[in-house]
Design an enzyme around this catalytic site. Structure first.
Site, short mmCIF file in Angstrom:
data_model
loop_
_atom_site.label_atom_id
_atom_site.label_comp_id
_atom_site.label_asym_id
_atom_site.label_seq_id
_atom_site.Cartn_x
_atom_site.Cartn_y
_atom_site.Cartn_z
N GLY A 53 0.79 -1.23 0.00
CA GLY A 53 0.00 0.00 0.00
C GLY A 53 0.82 1.27 0.00
O GLY A 53 0.28 2.34 -0.24
N CYS A 108 -27.47 -8.92 -16.60
CA CYS A 108 -26.92 -8.62 -17.92
C CYS A 108 -27.95 -9.00 -18.99
O CYS A 108 -28.50 -10.11 -18.95
CB CYS A 108 -25.61 -9.38 -18.15
N CYS A 114 -26.14 -12.10 -21.12
CA CYS A 114 -25.83 -13.42 -20.55
C CYS A 114 -26.62 -13.70 -19.28
O CYS A 114 -26.51 -14.78 -18.71
CB CYS A 114 -24.33 -13.55 -20.27
N CYS A 153 -22.60 -6.87 -19.40
CA CYS A 153 -21.40 -7.05 -18.59
C CYS A 153 -20.30 -6.13 -19.09
O CYS A 153 -20.03 -6.07 -20.30
CB CYS A 153 -20.88 -8.49 -18.70
N CYS A 189 -18.76 -12.29 -20.01
CA CYS A 189 -20.05 -12.34 -20.69
C CYS A 189 -19.99 -13.39 -21.81
O CYS A 189 -20.90 -14.22 -21.96
CB CYS A 189 -20.36 -10.97 -21.27
#
Lengths: 292, 361, 190
Positions: free
Chosen positions: A36, A244, A247, A269, A275
């Protein structure tokens, strides 16, 4: 020098010279040792513009081996223009195999998304980062933000989030949502939607490159990554409240597509490979070919 | 049935082909040669070399041609090329006192050893379009004279002799290299000068102008402005001494600035410094003004909060390659971020409407 | 070692060998305790192949290398100079330090970074007789639950972690294998 294609063969494997790669590699190792923390590095001018993934490209160039299979996504998609351009760059300069399949890739460079399919410990995710400093929009001075990180003084960030709540009744940050890493550094996850934040505790190595701002940072696998929040206003990963339309996935982040000027729209997606693989497996959505 | 947009790769290739055609323009018009650009657009070439941090007029001319005359794009091409070049070593410091000057003027002394030499300047030209150039320029002939052999010492050297201008201390330390190390604040003066000399001419000009209009005014005189060529020498370890490997054209500006003294320094003049590749007069004067403004802390002056005094502000935003890249990246797709904002705004609006209704009931 | 000896033992194809070695080093640092193979270098004795590969991958004219104990010999100095150009220096200024655990003592000579720049700290390359996934228990970033590694002195390395984000980072090398222990790893005995 003259022919564009002849030119590339004069460059080193993965474009960068070895000294530059060593400098980047040293920064990556320190980044992994201090999760980080943003390690300054002497970012080089790349043959694509600053702000277009030069940090990610440099990290990928220092990381790739000839055996890797490389995938590049922008907004979750493999076929966005900048993703195409970066993929071609490494095909030419490193000769690596490329793929659009998340599961097949060993190194994935991304802008703004984490793939939907959980990554494995054999994979490396490289993020392109525009502004690596999570405190930058609260305090523009590097000298000040460096002090704040060294003193672990993150009050300003909490004040900002709290002001959001006071004004809007919710935290009004929807992407690049700040996280705390291993209980120490507050880190910018790059402009991924906050929907992706919980995925950051993952099996793969995550590397972040900010070229223009000259910073590299990293997350070793399974590093605790906590999205900042308050007890009474817990962090909520959110997405459009639809499945979606191609899909039928209920669990993926969605792009909204405007279909006509009569308010018609659909949700698909953002992760194009996810997808596609779902549709190939027989899943269908409201507007898929099978349904039409 | 919805079909997602595909074929990004083809679109990119076609765009590049179209770009190449536009670059060439009307094929009925003769193509520009690099020699023409180098010789007849030499100030553009100079700017590209200065901000590209690479002294090579032919490459700069190529970059300008390839960039269709967009100088920032040309500078970008040069920077991207420069970064791939191996380093053989560092040259000896240049001695600008030994410069073979084409131009040398001082605004502080009417005359001085070496004299005032105007050289090839736009100053005092009347800015009237010369329509003769639209036809054939012909071959202009300037009067010739023997080159001066006499030395041309720095004007500030005369002030230094009297102790009237602050002496610049030579720490002897090798300066850090902006292109090899990340910029770190606070930056020392060598680092600031490196950053300014490759900074965007327009940005540095604007910053300098702001100091003249009162934002950290430091009342600069052009002590000396000189343009000419300097020998570049490099020590060859096998030989054990330095040999001349070439020469570069440079513009150097030293400003003389009032300074009323501080707790530690007596009243004296101080200096702003500008040094730029090629004939880059405007840039070098602007650089000297900004350099001087950034020295406020070292000279014990007040921080007036002026932008030109703010080293982080100036150095972080002077590089036009960084700036243009980041500025232009906002035209890249941001669907994902925008979608998350869209969802958030919709949600906040829904909640606001609900609470509004509840309040009304 | 002869002059010619300095010239041999480098990477055969530097960009490719360095890329492979870095992947091993990075994976080791990202997954503390995990033992990886790292090859491509044939350094002079007493250096291990792994230590040689790390030096070739990470050191150059911009990094100060401290050679400790037996590693500080003419053969190694010549090899390092020829292949990396890295300046040799004292422990206090070292970016990298190389030697056995005993030779590297006392450890408080090495840089641990500053609160502003914790990355400005030394990386120790510790040559080991054995490298095995047993002994001290490791927890922290890069480790899902726990990992084990035969550390030379768990108590000292546990103290290094208490200074986080300051501290030094370690690679352990043995033959052609490498493992790592960054300052972020919590160490407990047994």
């Amino acid at each position: 020098m003259t022919a564009e294609h002849g030119q590339m063969t004069e460059y080193n494997f993965a474009y960068l010279d070895e000294q530059t790669k060593r400098m980047i590699r040293r920064a990556i190792l320190k980044g992994l040792a201090i999760p980080g923390y943003q390690v300054p590095f002497a970012s080089r001018e790349m043959p694509m513009p600053y702000g277009w993934g030069t940090g990610g490209v440099q990290v990928s160039a220092a990381t790739l081996t000839p055996e890797d299979r490389f995938k590049v996504i922008d907004q979750g998609a493999d076929d966005t223009t900048n993703a195409v351009s970066i993929r071609k760059f490494f095909e030419r300069t490193a000769g690596v195999e490329t793929t659009e399949e998340t599961a097949q890739a060993t190194v994935i460079q991304t802008r703004h998304r984490i793939p939907e399919m959980p990554l494995t410990e054999d994979q490396i995710l490289v993020y392109q980062v525009p502004i690596p400093e999570p405190l930058r929009f609260l305090e523009p001075r590097e000298t000040e933000t460096r002090k704040m990180h060294s003193l672990e003084e993150y009050g300003l960030m909490h004040v900002k989030l709290y002001e959001d709540i006071a004004r809007h009744g919710a935290i009004a940050t929807s992407y690049a949502y700040p996280v705390k890493v291993a209980g120490r550094y507050v880190m910018d996850p790059s402009p991924i939607p906050k929907f992706d934040n919980p995925k950051m505790e993952m099996a793969a190595i995550q590397l972040f490159g900010a070229g223009r701002e000259q910073r590299i940072y990293a997350l070793p696998p399974w590093t605790p990554v906590v999205s900042l929040d308050f007890e009474d206003y817990p962090f909520e990963p959110s997405k459009a409240d639809h499945p979606c339309d191609l899909c039928g996935a209920e669990d993926s982040y969605l792009d909204e597509v405007i279909l006509d000027d009569a308010g018609g729209r659909m949700f698909v997606c953002s992760d194009t490979d996810y997808c596609r693989s779902r549709r190939e497996a027989g899943h269908a959505g409201r507007l898929s070919e099978e349904a039409a | 049935m919805y079909v997602a947009v595909k074929g990004g790769e083809r679109a990119i290739e076609n765009a590049h082909a179209w770009l190449a055609e536009e670059r060439r323009g009307d094929p009925g018009v003769a193509e520009l040669s690099l020699g023409q650009i180098r010789e007849q657009l030499s100030l553009a070439v100079n700017r590209v070399m200065a901000e590209g941090s690479l002294y090579d007029p032919d490459l700069a001319a190529l970059a300008i041609k390839q960039a269709r005359g967009d100088l920032i794009e040309a500078i970008f091409l040069i920077r991207a090329y420069r970064t791939t070049l191996p380093r053989f070593g560092a040259t000896e410091p240049l001695d600008t006192g030994e410069m073979a000057c084409d131009r040398r003027i001082s605004a502080t002394f009417k005359d001085a050893p070496g004299g005032q030499v105007l050289g090839p300047t736009f100053d005092y030209t009347h800015r009237l379009l010369d329509f003769k150039l639209a036809a054939e320029g012909g071959e202009p002939n300037a009067p010739q004279a023997e080159p001066r052999e006499a030395p041309m010492p720095h004007i500030t050297g005369f002030l230094q002799g009297e102790g009237l201008i602050q002496q610049e201390a030579d720490s002897g330390a090798a300066p850090r290299d902006l292109t090899r190390e990340p910029l770190e604040f606070p930056a020392d003066r060598p680092l600031r000068l490196q950053s300014l000399t490759r900074g965007d001419e327009g940005f540095i000009l604007g910053m300098a102008y702001s100091t003249q209009r009162g934002y950290a005014r430091n009342h600069a005189f052009v002590g000396e402005l000189r343009i000419g060529t300097c020998a570049v020498e490099m020590e060859i370890p096998e030989l054990g001494f330095a040999i001349e490997i070439g020469e570069v054209e440079l513009t150097e500006c030293e400003t003389v600035n009032q300074f009323t003294g501080s707790k530690t320094e007596p009243p004296q003049f101080t200096r702003g410094y500008g040094l730029v590749f090629g004939q880059s007069e405007r840039k070098s004067i602007a650089m000297a003004l900004v350099d001087r403004a950034l020295r406020w802390k070292e000279l014990g002056e007040d921080d007036t909060g002026a932008p030109a005094q703010d080293e982080e502000f100036v150095l972080s935003h002077s590089d036009n390659i960084q700036a243009t890249g980041f500025l232009e990246h906002i035209k890249l797709p941001h669907y994902v971020d925008f979608q998350s904002e869209l969802e958030l705004v919709r949600k906040l609006r829904r909640e606001a409407q609900v609470s509004h209704r509840e309040a009304a009931e | 070692m002869t002059q010619a000896g300095h010239f041999s033992g480098g990477f055969g194809v530097p960009p490719i060998d360095a890329a492979h070695a870095f992947r091993a080093a990075m994976t080791a640092m990202a997954r503390p305790g995990e033992i990886r193979q790292i090859a491509g270098a044939t350094p002079p004795a007493p250096l291990s192949a792994a230590a040689g590969a790390l030096i070739l991958t990470l050191c150059d004219a911009d990094t100060v290398l401290h050679l400790a104990g037996d590693a500080d010999c003419a053969a190694v100095r010549g090899w390092v100079a020829f292949h990396t150009g890295a300046p040799l220096g004292q422990a206090a200024e070292a970016d990298f330090a190389l030697g056995t655990w005993e030779a590297l003592q006392p450890l408080d000579r090495f840089r641990i970074g500053t609160p502003d720049y914790p990355d400005r700290s030394a990386t120790l390359i510790v040559e080991r007789i054995a490298l095995e996934a047993r002994g001290a228990t490791l927890r922290g970033p890069g480790i899902r639950e726990t990992a084990r590694l035969n550390l030379p002195d768990p108590a000292v390395l546990a103290r290094n972690a208490t200074r986080f984000p300051l501290g030094f980072d370690c690679f352990f090398t043995c033959g052609d294998r490498v493992a790592a222990l960054p300052r972020s790893t919590h160490v407990s005995e047994g």
